[in-house]
Design a protein around this motif. Structure first.
Motif: not given
Lengths: 422, 293
Positions: B175-200
């Motif tokens: 469920d890709i929406k579940r992925l979105y819902d969970v990761a939207v408040s997480e951080k990705g590489a170098l501590g950059i927020s997932c939302e910021a990464i997804w802007q790309t």
């Protein structure tokens, strides 16, 4: 009880199975984080009880020699700890695992010799990891509660109008305004103008699907307005970490920024530029910035940088060496921090003695271990008056963190100097 | 669409499958041991960004392995299907073929399946569809008819080419929406927020259809409904194929209900499963499968 909607109580066990599975996984991760903290703390206690000192490894000249020395030291330490543990009396009390909540730990979790290990010690040792996991638990509870509350509202409304919940939803979706050919054509044209393929059948499916979803969301929004609900679980507070020197001491700056960083990663170099500007900028005197070594284990040049910087600091030349290493890295020249360090300090012989001193390497490794123990799994990471931030912080975010800390800090203990922000 | 309504629709489709099954009374040959493993899939199967940046085949949910180098380098042991097969049936006669390609969609399945002619696998796994749900553009998701055609073509091809008694496992789309819902408040590489990464996503980062910050909740619910529809189709088509085949055993495994949490999502790109997520996929798909007992 998580909350209520329309007078009906919603409990954890009412949540959808997938959320319950996720919560169980998160509670298990919390349990593992505390078990891991307990193991670390017990090892420290065993070492203390048995009087085990950090081995003074012989630090060789070569890079390989240094890495080998670190490995030998760790192996020897592990062996001595295992021997000491076998000879010590350790009493442990197991935690009570629960199916639908976080595991409860006893107040006293272990006694190692004469020392007591408490639950609060585990909480402190794993504070950042635990706070992240508890924030995830809270987010999962919010999501699952909202889904269950929406389902309850639909059921209440269905009872009120003598229907079934899924019929209400289907009716709302079926009542969505139809998509016209003109709308499809317009979207196809707009997509194609952006270079997308834009097949009309797929575009129509999207427009119709989105319109049905909007109609369903509108129904849910209406019911949320008509049938109020309350979520009662309080969000966890952001943690403050108990790092050494993380808070201002009496008579010094109002905000302490501990930067756990190195020089070798791209964002570390950017961080260093930001930190240097902050040190020289308008907050000078009100903030204190302290850098502590943090780098991937395998990155030996970063370890050498940290040792060299510590030795340069002993001769008050840390800032100069930091700049020289970054300049060398930026110009793609060989950045041998020991060679650069020797050239940067007034007393090269003292620098040489310092960098060969096992105690200096041990101090650097301690800083890195401190960062790991705090849960900083990214370089750089920060504590701003004890509030953690993991990963690179852009200039504006770091400045706003400092501004927030200044706003919440006690009044200046030092007289303001010229040029400070009011 | 609500779960209850989906159940009604599925009931109709299941009846179609049952009718198909009743037309084929011939028993299948005995199931072969899964010694020759063949993985069809996308970046999830290649464990892209799961541990280090790019592919991490050793932590693939299906083809993963854990040898001396993985131990020395501290790479997690995720107990992949490949390892479970060796643990249960031994290493003699083993093959572990990875045909999955990053970015693959269901329309790539048939080409990935071509290698079975030479490899003659006895156990084929297919995990595709993530990139059919995750498109750059919301208005570019394949229709049910397209997915049905690709799935049917692939399963028919496998049925003709695989040795008798082989097993094919088709894993549903998480469920890709579940992925979105969970990761939207997480951080990705170098501590950059997932939302910021997804802007790309505007610059080519995958899955703009779900992750783009320009999307509305209605957009995401539409994509989720396609996610569910593809899975419903997969379940029914696999059931129909299993009923019709006299040579090969087919199984559908639900991945939609996988309860991903923050640590299960790549801390590099906030999109792919992490090594822990791959381990979760391996565990769930193996435990539902025919070799779990």
């Amino acid at each position: 009880m998580l909350g209520e909607v329309g007078g009906e109580v919603i409990r954890t066990r009412d949540l959808e199975p997938r959320s319950l599975a996720a919560l169980a996984a998160l509670w298990n991760q919390i349990l593992e984080a505390k078990r891991s903290a307990k193991e670390r703390l017990e090892a420290d206690l065993v070492a203390r009880e048995a009087g085990i000192e950090r081995a003074e490894a012989a630090i060789a000249d070569t890079q390989e020699g240094l890495l080998e020395a670190i490995r030998r030291e760790r192996d020897a330490e592990a062996l001595r700890l295992a021997e000491a543990r076998a000879s010590l009396q350790i009493d442990e009390t197991a935690p009570r695992e629960a199916a639908d909540s976080e595991t409860r730990w006893p107040e006293v979790v272990a006694r190692v010799g004469a020392t007591t290990l408490r639950d609060e010690d585990l909480e402190e040792a794993a504070r950042l990891r635990l706070s992240r996991l508890r924030a995830r638990v809270h987010a999962e509870l919010v999501r699952a509660f909202e889904a269950e509350a929406d389902a309850r509202r639909l059921a209440i409304e269905a009872r009120r109008v003598g229907s079934q919940a899924h019929v209400l939803v289907d009716r709302a979706r079926a009542g969505a305004r139809p998509v016209t050919e003109a709308e499809v054509d317009a979207t196809v044209s707009e997509r194609r103008a952006r270079g997308a393929e834009a097949r009309p059948d797929r575009v129509r499916a999207y427009l119709e699907g989105r319109r049905r979803a909007e109609a369903e969301l509108a129904l849910r929004d209406r019911l949320r307005g008509e049938i109020p609900g309350r979520f009662l679980v309080v969000a966890p507070e952001p943690p403050r970490l108990p790092a050494r020197g993380a808070l201002p001491r009496a008579g010094e700056a109002r905000v302490v920024v501990l930067a756990f960083t190195g020089l070798r990663c791209h964002h570390c170099a950017a961080t260093e530029r930001i930190l240097s500007d902050l040190e020289a900028g308008p907050w000078r005197g009100r903030i204190r910035i302290e850098r502590r070594a943090h780098f991937p284990e395998a990155l030996l040049p970063a370890l050498e940088d940290a040792v060299a910087l510590r030795c340069a600091a002993a001769q008050d030349r840390a800032a100069e060496l930091r700049r020289a290493i970054l300049d060398a890295l930026a110009s793609k020249r060989s950045a041998n921090s020991w060679a650069i360090g020797r050239a940067s300090v007034p007393d090269a012989n003292a620098f040489e003695r310092c960098r060969r001193d096992p105690a200096v390497v041990a101090a650097v490794l301690d800083e890195r271990a401190e960062a790991e123990a705090l849960g900083f799994d990214d370089t750089p990471s920060f504590l701003v008056n004890g509030v953690p931030r993991v990963g690179f912080q852009p200039r504006d975010r770091l400045e706003s963190l400092i501004a927030e800390a200044l706003a919440g800090a006690p009044p200046d203990r030092l007289p303001s100097s010229n040029g400070e922000p009011s | 669409m609500s779960r209850s309504r989906r159940s009604v629709s599925l009931l109709v489709l299941a009846m179609v499958a049952a009718v198909s099954a009743s037309c084929v009374p011939d028993p299948k040959p005995a199931r072969q041991l899964p010694l020759r493993l063949y993985a069809i899939g996308d970046s999830i199967t290649r464990a892209f960004d799961s541990w280090l940046i790019a592919d991490n085949l050793s932590v693939s949910w299906v083809g993963g392995y854990h040898g001396t180098w993985q131990q020395i380098l501290g790479i997690p042991n995720i107990n992949a299907h490949n390892q479970r097969i060796t643990a249960r049936y031994g290493s003699s006669g083993r093959r572990n073929v990875m045909e999955a390609q990053n970015g693959a969609r269901w329309d790539d399945a048939l080409s990935q399946a071509q290698g079975v002619v030479s490899e003659q696998p006895t156990y084929v796994t297919i995990m595709l569809g993530g990139n059919d749900v995750c498109r750059d553009d919301l208005a570019d998701l394949p229709t049910d008819e397209e997915i049905q055609q690709h799935v049917t073509d692939t399963l028919h091809y496998l049925d003709a080419q695989l040795p008798s008694g082989a097993t094919v496992v088709v894993v549903g789309i998480p469920d890709i929406k579940r992925l979105y819902d969970v990761a939207v408040s997480e951080k990705g590489a170098l501590g950059i927020s997932c939302e910021a990464i997804w802007q790309t996503t505007a610059l080519g980062f995958p899955c703009g259809s779900m992750l783009s910050p320009d999307n509305t909740e209605a957009d995401r619910l539409y994509v989720q409904s396609r996610n569910q529809a593809y899975n419903d189709l997969l379940m029914v088509l696999v059931g129909v194929q299993n009923a019709a085949s006299t040579r090969v055993h087919y199984h559908y495994m639900d991945a939609e209900q996988v309860a991903f949490t923050g640590d299960d999502i790549s801390s590099i790109d906030c999109f792919h499963p992490s090594a822990q997520g791959e381990a979760l996929l391996s565990s769930l798909t193996w435990s539902q499968g025919p070799f779990a007992q």
